[in-house]
Design a protein around this motif. Sequence first.
Motif, PDB file in Angstrom:
ATOM      1  N   GLN A 121      -4.478 -13.557   1.793  1.00 56.46           N
ATOM      2  CA  GLN A 121      -4.044 -13.943   2.352  1.00 56.46           C
ATOM      3  C   GLN A 121      -3.217 -13.124   3.727  1.00 56.46           C
ATOM      4  OE1 GLN A 121      -3.738 -17.302   2.967  1.00 56.46           O
ATOM      5  NE2 GLN A 121      -5.802 -17.854   1.872  1.00 56.46           N
ATOM      6  N   ASN A 122      -2.662 -11.943   3.043  1.00 53.58           N
ATOM      7  CA  ASN A 122      -2.012 -11.025   4.271  1.00 53.58           C
ATOM      8  C   ASN A 122      -3.246  -9.325   3.794  1.00 53.58           C
ATOM      9  OD1 ASN A 122      -2.286 -10.627   0.915  1.00 53.58           O
ATOM     10  ND2 ASN A 122      -0.050  -9.432   1.377  1.00 53.58           N
ATOM     11  N   ARG A 123      -4.260  -9.339   4.438  1.00 53.25           N
ATOM     12  CA  ARG A 123      -4.900  -8.746   4.238  1.00 53.25           C
ATOM     13  C   ARG A 123      -4.790  -7.477   5.355  1.00 53.25           C
ATOM     14  NH1 ARG A 123     -10.776  -9.240   2.692  1.00 53.25           N
ATOM     15  NH2 ARG A 123     -10.211 -11.386   3.371  1.00 53.25           N
ATOM     16  N   LYS A 124      -4.313  -7.876   5.993  1.00 49.26           N
ATOM     17  CA  LYS A 124      -3.367  -6.853   7.154  1.00 49.26           C
ATOM     18  C   LYS A 124      -2.365  -5.896   6.328  1.00 49.26           C
ATOM     19  CE  LYS A 124      -5.453  -8.219  11.933  1.00 49.26           C
ATOM     20  NZ  LYS A 124      -4.449  -8.942  12.847  1.00 49.26           N
ATOM     21  N   GLU A 125      -1.852  -6.154   5.896  1.00 47.92           N
ATOM     22  CA  GLU A 125      -0.309  -5.722   4.525  1.00 47.92           C
ATOM     23  C   GLU A 125      -1.469  -5.044   3.110  1.00 47.92           C
ATOM     24  OE1 GLU A 125       2.610  -8.680   3.309  1.00 47.92           O
ATOM     25  OE2 GLU A 125       2.168  -9.380   5.442  1.00 47.92           O
ATOM     26  N   VAL A 126      -2.756  -5.414   3.165  1.00 49.50           N
ATOM     27  CA  VAL A 126      -2.968  -4.290   1.507  1.00 49.50           C
ATOM     28  C   VAL A 126      -4.524  -3.757   2.325  1.00 49.50           C
ATOM     29  CG1 VAL A 126      -2.011  -5.955   0.151  1.00 49.50           C
ATOM     30  CG2 VAL A 126      -4.287  -6.266   1.011  1.00 49.50           C
ATOM     31  N   TYR A 127      -4.884  -3.945   3.307  1.00 55.43           N
ATOM     32  CA  TYR A 127      -6.115  -2.958   3.571  1.00 55.43           C
ATOM     33  C   TYR A 127      -5.788  -1.740   4.813  1.00 55.43           C
ATOM     34  CZ  TYR A 127      -9.768  -5.586   2.076  1.00 55.43           C
ATOM     35  OH  TYR A 127     -10.820  -6.251   1.054  1.00 55.43           O
ATOM     36  N   SER A 128      -5.616  -0.474   4.585  1.00 58.77           N
ATOM     37  CA  SER A 128      -5.791   0.700   5.489  1.00 58.77           C
ATOM     38  C   SER A 128      -6.662   0.194   7.280  1.00 58.77           C
ATOM     39  CB  SER A 128      -6.248   1.063   5.258  1.00 58.77           C
ATOM     40  OG  SER A 128      -7.661   1.381   5.050  1.00 58.77           O
ATOM     41  N   PRO A 170      -0.057  -1.779  -8.649  1.00 59.89           N
ATOM     42  CA  PRO A 170       0.226  -0.027  -7.711  1.00 59.89           C
ATOM     43  C   PRO A 170       0.079  -0.131  -6.579  1.00 59.89           C
ATOM     44  CG  PRO A 170       0.229   0.139 -10.205  1.00 59.89           C
ATOM     45  CD  PRO A 170      -0.359  -1.289  -9.599  1.00 59.89           C
ATOM     46  N   ALA A 171       0.872   0.516  -5.523  1.00 55.02           N
ATOM     47  CA  ALA A 171       0.626   0.622  -4.259  1.00 55.02           C
ATOM     48  C   ALA A 171      -0.681   0.786  -3.227  1.00 55.02           C
ATOM     49  CB  ALA A 171       1.629   0.899  -3.112  1.00 55.02           C
ATOM     50  N   ASP A 172      -1.433   1.680  -4.715  1.00 54.55           N
ATOM     51  CA  ASP A 172      -3.021   2.847  -4.109  1.00 54.55           C
ATOM     52  C   ASP A 172      -3.741   2.101  -5.203  1.00 54.55           C
ATOM     53  OD1 ASP A 172      -1.700   3.286  -7.025  1.00 54.55           O
ATOM     54  OD2 ASP A 172      -2.127   5.455  -6.829  1.00 54.55           O
ATOM     55  N   HIS A 173      -4.025   0.535  -5.492  1.00 56.78           N
ATOM     56  CA  HIS A 173      -4.959  -0.155  -6.134  1.00 56.78           C
ATOM     57  C   HIS A 173      -5.418  -0.775  -5.020  1.00 56.78           C
ATOM     58  CE1 HIS A 173      -4.079  -0.885 -10.664  1.00 56.78           C
ATOM     59  NE2 HIS A 173      -3.547   0.302 -10.366  1.00 56.78           N
ATOM     60  N   ILE A 174      -7.263  -1.196  -5.572  1.00 56.22           N
ATOM     61  CA  ILE A 174      -7.440  -2.253  -5.064  1.00 56.22           C
ATOM     62  C   ILE A 174      -8.202  -3.043  -5.327  1.00 56.22           C
ATOM     63  CG2 ILE A 174     -10.273  -1.941  -3.865  1.00 56.22           C
ATOM     64  CD1 ILE A 174      -8.639  -0.665  -1.782  1.00 56.22           C
ATOM     65  N   MET A 175      -7.481  -4.100  -5.182  1.00 47.94           N
ATOM     66  CA  MET A 175      -7.794  -5.811  -5.578  1.00 47.94           C
ATOM     67  C   MET A 175      -8.918  -6.352  -4.911  1.00 47.94           C
ATOM     68  SD  MET A 175      -4.830  -8.332  -6.237  1.00 47.94           S
ATOM     69  CE  MET A 175      -3.978  -7.494  -7.303  1.00 47.94           C
ATOM     70  N   GLU A 176      -9.376  -7.683  -5.607  1.00 51.81           N
ATOM     71  CA  GLU A 176     -10.210  -9.050  -5.401  1.00 51.81           C
ATOM     72  C   GLU A 176      -9.732  -9.594  -6.947  1.00 51.81           C
ATOM     73  OE1 GLU A 176     -12.397 -10.283  -3.407  1.00 51.81           O
ATOM     74  OE2 GLU A 176     -13.092  -8.558  -2.196  1.00 51.81           O
ATOM     75  N   ALA A 177      -9.722 -11.124  -6.329  1.00 53.76           N
ATOM     76  CA  ALA A 177      -9.442 -11.880  -7.224  1.00 53.76           C
ATOM     77  C   ALA A 177      -9.881 -13.154  -6.706  1.00 53.76           C
ATOM     78  CB  ALA A 177      -7.751 -12.358  -6.931  1.00 53.76           C
ATOM     79  N   THR A 178      -9.760 -14.785  -7.676  1.00 49.14           N
ATOM     80  CA  THR A 178     -10.551 -15.451  -6.497  1.00 49.14           C
ATOM     81  C   THR A 178      -9.763 -15.857  -5.479  1.00 49.14           C
ATOM     82  OG1 THR A 178     -10.524 -16.664  -8.664  1.00 49.14           O
ATOM     83  CG2 THR A 178     -10.265 -18.518  -7.072  1.00 49.14           C
ATOM     84  N   GLY A 179     -10.413 -16.506  -4.483  1.00 49.14           N
ATOM     85  CA  GLY A 179      -9.690 -16.841  -3.368  1.00 49.14           C
ATOM     86  C   GLY A 179      -9.427 -15.991  -2.298  1.00 49.14           C
ATOM     87  N   GLU A 180      -8.862 -17.164  -1.370  1.00 45.51           N
ATOM     88  CA  GLU A 180      -8.961 -16.523   0.185  1.00 45.51           C
ATOM     89  C   GLU A 180      -7.252 -14.971   0.011  1.00 45.51           C
ATOM     90  OE1 GLU A 180     -10.362 -18.542   2.823  1.00 45.51           O
ATOM     91  OE2 GLU A 180     -10.637 -17.356   4.071  1.00 45.51           O
TER      92      GLU A 180
END
Length: 765
Positions: free
Chosen positions: A269-276, A257-267
């Motif tokens: 790649q699209n921080r600017k798309e998913v972060y405000s 869902p678009a309003d989720h905050i996520m962390e995961a293994t790895g770097e």
Amino acid sequence: MKRLKLLTSVFMMFVFAGINAQETEQKEPRQQGHTNQNKFRQMYQEMATPNQYRTASGAPGPAYYQNEADYKMDIVLDDKNSVLTGEETITYHNNSPQDLEYLWVQLDQNIRKKDAPQKDGDGLAPVATAAGFANKYLETPFDGGFDIKEVSANGSDLKYTINQTMMRVDLPKPLKAGETYTFDIKWSYNVNNHVTNRARSGYEFFPEDGNKAYVIAQFFPRMAVYNDVEGWQNYQFWGNGEFALPFGDYEVNITVPADHIMEATGELQNRKEVYSKEMMKRYEQAKKSYDKPVMIVTQEEAEKAEKNFSEKTKTWTYKADMVRDFAFSTSRKFILDMMAVDVMGKDVMAVSVYPKEGNPLWEEWSTKAVAATLESYSEHTFQYPYHKAVSVHAKNQGMEYPMICWNYGRPDENGNYSDRTKFGMISVIIHEVGHNFFPMIVNSDERQWGWMDEGINTFVQYVAEQEFGKKHPEAIAPESNYPSRRGAPSKIVPYMKGNQDYISPIMSNPEQVYQLGNNAYGKPATALNILRETVMGRELFDYAFATYSKRWMFKHPTPEDFFRTMEDASGVDLDWFWRGWFYTTDNVDIGIKDVQKYYVTDNPTEAGREMLKRYGTTPEETKALYVVSEDDEAFSEEMKGKSLMENSETLQAYVMDNFSEEERKNLQAPKYFYQVTFEKPGGLVMPIIVELTYEDGTSEKVTYPVQIWRKNDSNVSKVIPSNKEITKITLDPDLETADVDVNNNSWPKNENKSEFDEYKDSAQD
Ligand SMILES: [Zn+2]
């Protein structure tokens, strides 16, 4: 040199006496032969023969290889229905010298299949909890197994066979040594509630706001390990024995869902798309904040998001190189903070993710604990190689994956928490972040050897906790050390002196042991701590331990590789230690059996004469002195308080004839000779640590090396020459050997504790 000669000749007499007593004791006329059971014999029978893959030094050999598995995955989370769907492409590199006819893939979620075999016996207790009873006998079993929709290569189906949690994929033609094979798997499964349906992966449901917080792991079909030790490691997943996984590179897209905050293994790649924009700004600040975490998502923002339930989705893209697994955590409830850590000159991001239910504890301590862990562990092993380490708060969880882990520790509804909760939380974070080193990077086989990651990690955790207490004195009570739950020798005593029917050797498969926590965590951690502090010393231990860590960084070590490296890099023979502590359930119990005071005299004794006769010599030839105890007939009160030479003219004459005046000035003149006999009711051989207290109140610590037991496993005597009268002898005065019974540790004997006192003591633990 001559001074030595004098002492040597005096001691020779005692030594004769010692050998006489111990070796020529009346023996029964039997006797059956026996095999070599000496506790100091080398471990040729227990250990695998070294070879080109794994050398006798404990280092990887010239032919060492490991296979690799790279993954490209598209994962979709259906939050409403709690269903996870994935498509993955696995590229498997066969670096082994053998051709492979088939590949084994692990399907861990199949342990949650409705009809999964029940492997444990059970019974009914006189009382049961409603929850436990309902869960077990009323609810229809949750169906959480994999639905494997497709296994294919280049668009054609591959033949596969599922055997419980393992899937054999049959290859159209063998995968040649050195070649690579790419294939696809499509799958889905129902995500379980990890709180009610206890698991390492799943979601927690929050009824107050209707949200779920996901911690997702072991969620995709994963390649098994193929190596020189096991062939395919396809021992079924039963729940306790964790994972054996090859290294590989991952590219993963996860849609949530678009309003989720996520962390995961790895770097990411699209921080600017998913972060405000605001989050990006704070993220840039966090990269420069080395002393306190920067909030990327605040509690206020997270509480607002809790009410959204967006219908839209967002895809987060991660890349990770040289990891052995992949896990992620996602929710709209998440608060996110980060802080930079300078790990031996390299910037790493320490990250925490938690719902508001974790506060105020989590914003205060989580990220600081992550940072301190990376520093301490790197010091003792190797520089942390990844770019971040994430601590996620999940109820009742303590579980590790590459770069990310789940941790417990939750305040009550009013935000209050006890010290127990706080230190429990800091400790579990140190432990789980520490697992990045063992087994995520030093990639041992957890399915077979739980202690190689849990025990070694719990040991470094103990060291890191103590260092945390020094770095953050504000976190602990004044003038005290960090309250570690495991690692100190005294903490393992109740387990090691327990009922032998319920203790297994450390060298056991985790599915077959009793008390996994003590077996795979507590005892090996304590053993290594004792090895460091008491047996080897920090300098030798730390160098050897770091050597093991560096040698096996990004490789797959076995127990032998660890045991051998620790000896190879330190020059300390430890076969006795590994055998005793890791291959048996023996415990430590050393006691003082007897203390005798001796004097010398020129007056021949019966026993002395006889002995000379037996050796075919005369008093004149040997310039004999006679050794007597206070019980001997030849003893007289005048001998007391006199020096050696005052009691023996023979000795005096010898000294006059053989030493120059200058040399005579330097001679010692002990007045007392104590013969202390140590007994060893415990099975383990250990160094004997003795504290001698003298009549003037001073004391001194003497350590006899473990080898003192090598010719007699049950008791051994030691002569202590002394100028001052000894008033007290204490064994293991600082409780550093995990001695299970200290009632026999002093002379004169301490008054035995009454059963009531013992009961009182144990009730306070
Ligand atoms: Zn662990």
